[in-house]
Design an enzyme around this catalytic site. Structure first.
Site, short mmCIF file in Angstrom:
data_model
loop_
_atom_site.label_atom_id
_atom_site.label_comp_id
_atom_site.label_asym_id
_atom_site.label_seq_id
_atom_site.Cartn_x
_atom_site.Cartn_y
_atom_site.Cartn_z
N TYR A 180 61.64 18.13 61.75
CA TYR A 180 61.40 17.79 63.16
C TYR A 180 60.06 18.38 63.63
O TYR A 180 59.26 17.72 64.28
CB TYR A 180 62.57 18.33 63.97
CG TYR A 180 62.55 18.08 65.44
CD1 TYR A 180 62.86 16.84 65.98
CD2 TYR A 180 62.24 19.12 66.33
CE1 TYR A 180 62.87 16.64 67.36
CE2 TYR A 180 62.25 18.93 67.70
CZ TYR A 180 62.57 17.68 68.21
OH TYR A 180 62.57 17.49 69.57
N LYS A 187 56.82 16.39 64.94
CA LYS A 187 56.37 16.58 66.32
C LYS A 187 54.92 17.05 66.36
O LYS A 187 54.17 16.71 67.27
CB LYS A 187 57.29 17.59 67.03
CG LYS A 187 58.68 17.03 67.35
CD LYS A 187 58.58 15.71 68.11
CE LYS A 187 59.78 15.40 68.97
NZ LYS A 187 59.72 14.04 69.56
#
Ligand code: NAD
Length: 302
Positions: A165, A169
């Site tokens: 993640y 991001k």
């Protein structure tokens, strides 16, 4: 100063719930026609049901706003293209894209399957790439566009269990940095929003007392400021609990040591000087690094 979106068309991905729904409702309430996109799956990206997107589009229409629903997965470029085509047929332009769709597959890196890494990259990074690609020529032709990537403190600063993640991001920050440069001549402004909010993504991670303060609606004003007529470009805006900050990627002034047999040892010995934040800058493009380095080398050479 009132930020309005009359005559503007916005696409918000992942808008069937959580932050995306609130962004879509707020854009519509301020005059935008909105494409409410959501695959309608679970938090880990499995399943899918068009009901989520349709319900929010209906909520907007019931309040007197303009909206259409799309259940396209942002991972499917053909489906994304059809969504953008539908917006063009309906309203003839796309002014605002909010890349908000996201999933989680949290595990420590030691235990993480590559498939979980790939899927998270696919939804967050490639999902945003697909949507941006599908609107980019439209925005260039209009000489107007506002795009927001939803990044995260997990990418900017790291978080245990979120290597996939976090990487996705932070990749969105890199995507934004170059798009803001390439979009400038056509008034396409590209920014990142780094939210903290009580949604289904965070409800099991944070205590109730914190979740109460992190009311999701408090993030949306930050999004509105990033997609308005007078929006900045190339900003990373952090937003949570009604507080707002900016994150920057900076360059220190560093040192010049040249290139000798003991250069590695000199770097190690002078690492504090290299790291000193005195005179640190936020470069306007990647060229700043080589300009700084060549300048120091030339000064050292006399
Ligand atoms: P959420 O789970 O409520 O919202 C994400 C939405 O994206 C869901 O409605 C989901 O159905 C949709 N979605 C997932 N995969 C999709 C796909 N392939 N195509 C289309 N839609 C898809 O969680 P949220 O907290 O509202 O998250 C919104 C965004 O904010 C995400 O990008 C998330 O990573 C980011 N974010 C949230 C927080 C937070 O504190 N809540 C912090 C940092 C970043």
């Amino acid at each position: 100063m009132s930020i309005r979106f009359d005559g503007r068309v916005a696409i918000v991905t992942g808008a069937g719930g959580g932050l995306g729904r609130l962004h879509a409702l707020a854009l519509a309430a301020r005059g935008a026609a909105v494409v409410v996109n959501d695959l309608g799956g679970t938090i880990d990206g499995t399943g899918g049901a068009p009901i989520a997107a349709h319900a929010v589009a209906e909520e907007i229409r019931a309040a007197g706003g303009k909206a259409i629903a799309s259940a396209a997965s942002v991972t499917d470029f053909a489906a994304v293209q059809s969504m953008v085509d539908a917006a063009m047929r309906e309203w003839g332009r796309v002014d605002i894209l909010v890349n908000n769709a996201g999933i989680l597959r949290d595990k420590s890196f030691a235990k993480m399957e590559l498939a979980d890494f790939r899927l998270v990259m696919d939804v967050h990074l490639m999902g945003a790439v697909h949507c941006t690609k599908a609107v980019w020529e439209i925005m260039r032709a209009q000489n107007y566009g506002r795009i927001v990537m939803t990044t995260s403190s997990s990418g900017l600063f790291g978080n245990f269990g979120q290597a996939n993640y976090g990487a996705a991001k932070m990749a969105l920050v890199g995507f934004m940095q170059t798009l803001s440069i390439e979009g400038a001549k056509n008034d396409i402004r590209v920014n990142c929003l780094s939210p903290t909010a009580a949604t289904r993504m965070t409800e099991k991670l944070l205590p109730e007392s914190m979740l109460r303060l992190l009311e999701a609606g408090a993030v949306t004003p930050g999004l509105l400021a990033l997609v308005g007529e007078d929006a900045p470009t190339r900003a990373i805006l952090c937003a949570g609990a009604g507080s707002f900050e900016r994150a920057h990627v900076t360059l220190t002034q560093g040192i010049h040591v040249g290139h000798d047999d003991d250069t590695a040892e000199q770097i190690a010995a002078r690492f504090d000087e290299i790291s000193s934040r005195d005179g640190e800058t936020v470069p306007e493009s990647g060229a700043a690094q080589s300009t700084l380095e060549i300048g120091k080398a030339m000064r050292a050479a006399g």
